[in-house]
Design a protein around this motif. Structure first.
Motif, PDB file in Angstrom:
ATOM      1  N   THR A  38       0.800  -1.277  -0.016  1.00 35.49           N
ATOM      2  CA  THR A  38      -0.045  -0.221   0.071  1.00 35.49           C
ATOM      3  C   THR A  38       0.944   1.254  -0.009  1.00 35.49           C
ATOM      4  O   THR A  38       0.731   2.248  -0.792  1.00 35.49           O
ATOM      5  CB  THR A  38      -0.890  -0.006   1.346  1.00 35.49           C
ATOM      6  OG1 THR A  38      -1.743  -1.081   1.080  1.00 35.49           O
ATOM      7  CG2 THR A  38      -1.844   1.002   1.216  1.00 35.49           C
ATOM      8  N   THR A  42       1.167   3.653  -3.404  1.00 35.83           N
ATOM      9  CA  THR A  42       0.614   5.198  -3.249  1.00 35.83           C
ATOM     10  C   THR A  42       2.018   6.133  -3.537  1.00 35.83           C
ATOM     11  O   THR A  42       1.694   7.146  -4.161  1.00 35.83           O
ATOM     12  CB  THR A  42       0.326   5.479  -1.561  1.00 35.83           C
ATOM     13  OG1 THR A  42      -0.703   4.718  -1.434  1.00 35.83           O
ATOM     14  CG2 THR A  42      -0.086   6.835  -1.264  1.00 35.83           C
ATOM     15  N   GLU A  46       1.976   8.886  -6.562  1.00 35.18           N
ATOM     16  CA  GLU A  46       2.312  10.345  -6.119  1.00 35.18           C
ATOM     17  C   GLU A  46       3.283  10.761  -7.088  1.00 35.18           C
ATOM     18  O   GLU A  46       3.384  11.926  -7.443  1.00 35.18           O
ATOM     19  CB  GLU A  46       2.754  10.551  -4.758  1.00 35.18           C
ATOM     20  CG  GLU A  46       1.447  10.161  -3.697  1.00 35.18           C
ATOM     21  CD  GLU A  46       0.524  11.539  -3.905  1.00 35.18           C
ATOM     22  OE1 GLU A  46       0.918  12.659  -3.706  1.00 35.18           O
ATOM     23  OE2 GLU A  46      -0.729  11.332  -3.667  1.00 35.18           O
ATOM     24  N   GLY A 160       2.881   8.019   0.855  1.00 33.76           N
ATOM     25  CA  GLY A 160       2.759   6.520   1.316  1.00 33.76           C
ATOM     26  C   GLY A 160       2.282   5.963   2.780  1.00 33.76           C
ATOM     27  O   GLY A 160       1.462   5.313   3.110  1.00 33.76           O
ATOM     28  N   GLU A 162       1.323   8.163   5.276  1.00 36.74           N
ATOM     29  CA  GLU A 162      -0.030   8.661   5.529  1.00 36.74           C
ATOM     30  C   GLU A 162      -0.899   7.689   5.067  1.00 36.74           C
ATOM     31  O   GLU A 162      -1.810   7.588   5.918  1.00 36.74           O
ATOM     32  CB  GLU A 162       0.022  10.144   5.132  1.00 36.74           C
ATOM     33  CG  GLU A 162      -1.311  10.567   5.277  1.00 36.74           C
ATOM     34  CD  GLU A 162      -1.319  11.078   6.974  1.00 36.74           C
ATOM     35  OE1 GLU A 162      -2.401  10.982   7.580  1.00 36.74           O
ATOM     36  OE2 GLU A 162      -0.346  11.181   7.577  1.00 36.74           O
ATOM     37  N   LYS A 163      -0.988   7.128   4.174  1.00 32.81           N
ATOM     38  CA  LYS A 163      -2.257   6.179   3.662  1.00 32.81           C
ATOM     39  C   LYS A 163      -2.579   5.039   4.554  1.00 32.81           C
ATOM     40  O   LYS A 163      -3.348   4.535   4.779  1.00 32.81           O
ATOM     41  CB  LYS A 163      -1.604   5.621   2.053  1.00 32.81           C
ATOM     42  CG  LYS A 163      -2.772   4.831   1.848  1.00 32.81           C
ATOM     43  CD  LYS A 163      -3.724   5.602   0.965  1.00 32.81           C
ATOM     44  CE  LYS A 163      -4.878   4.989   0.385  1.00 32.81           C
ATOM     45  NZ  LYS A 163      -5.750   5.556  -0.568  1.00 32.81           N
TER      46      LYS A 163
END
Length: 169
Positions: A38, A42, A46, A160, A162-163
């Motif tokens: 994940t 991400t 970005e 990434g 933060e996701k």
């Protein structure tokens, strides 16, 4: 005779018990494959398709690596080393690079801090961010190949992380 038997039993207890008395099972948080994927997906979304993203776990082993369709071959090694540096020192690879520059005051003896740069697999380039669960570093994310260099790579790595922030509490 019973004195000798009692003494032998006491000696045996002293020899055998300390080895098992302090034994315990450790429970440590780590980056799961799903979490690493994940974060990497991400970060790649970005930063674009010219980027490589590496995620290492708490022991510095490569957990996930994604190479964008337009990424250069050397980005694999740079991304992995940035992630490893961030995980190993529990700070961004840029912070570590600044801390270990010649003449920098990093809180230890200048010889010890400068000597960190000679460790294998660390790299003094921006683009690596530690993955933390609370105050404990459980992994690192590193990127290489972003069009705007290290600042963009670091920002994508943070995006990434933060996701998955809800899983790191």
């Amino acid at each position: 005779m019973s004195f000798r038997l009692a003494a032998a039993a006491a000696i045996a207890a002293i020899i055998l018990v300390p080895g098992s008395a302090g034994a315990q099972v450790l429970s440590e948080k780590n980056v799961s494959t799903k979490m690493a994927l994940t974060i990497a997906e991400t970060a790649l979304a970005e930063c674009g398709t010219r980027v490589s993203v590496a995620i290492v776990d708490r022991s510095g082993r490569l957990k996930v690596f994604l190479q964008g369709d337009g990424a250069a071959p050397h980005n694999l090694e740079l991304a992995r080393r940035k992630a490893y540096t961030a995980e190993t020192f529990g700070r961004s690879s840029l912070e570590w690079a600044q801390r270990t520059e010649a003449g920098a005051s990093g809180g230890g003896t200048s010889q010890n801090i400068a000597g960190q740069r000679s460790l294998s697999d660390v790299i003094p380039l921006q683009g690596g961010v530690p993955i933390k669960a609370g105050d404990v570093t459980i992994g690192g994310v590193g990127l290489s190949g972003a069009p705007n260099g290290g600042p963009q790579e670091e920002a994508c790595g943070k995006a990434g992380i933060e996701k998955v922030a809800d899983q790191l509490k």
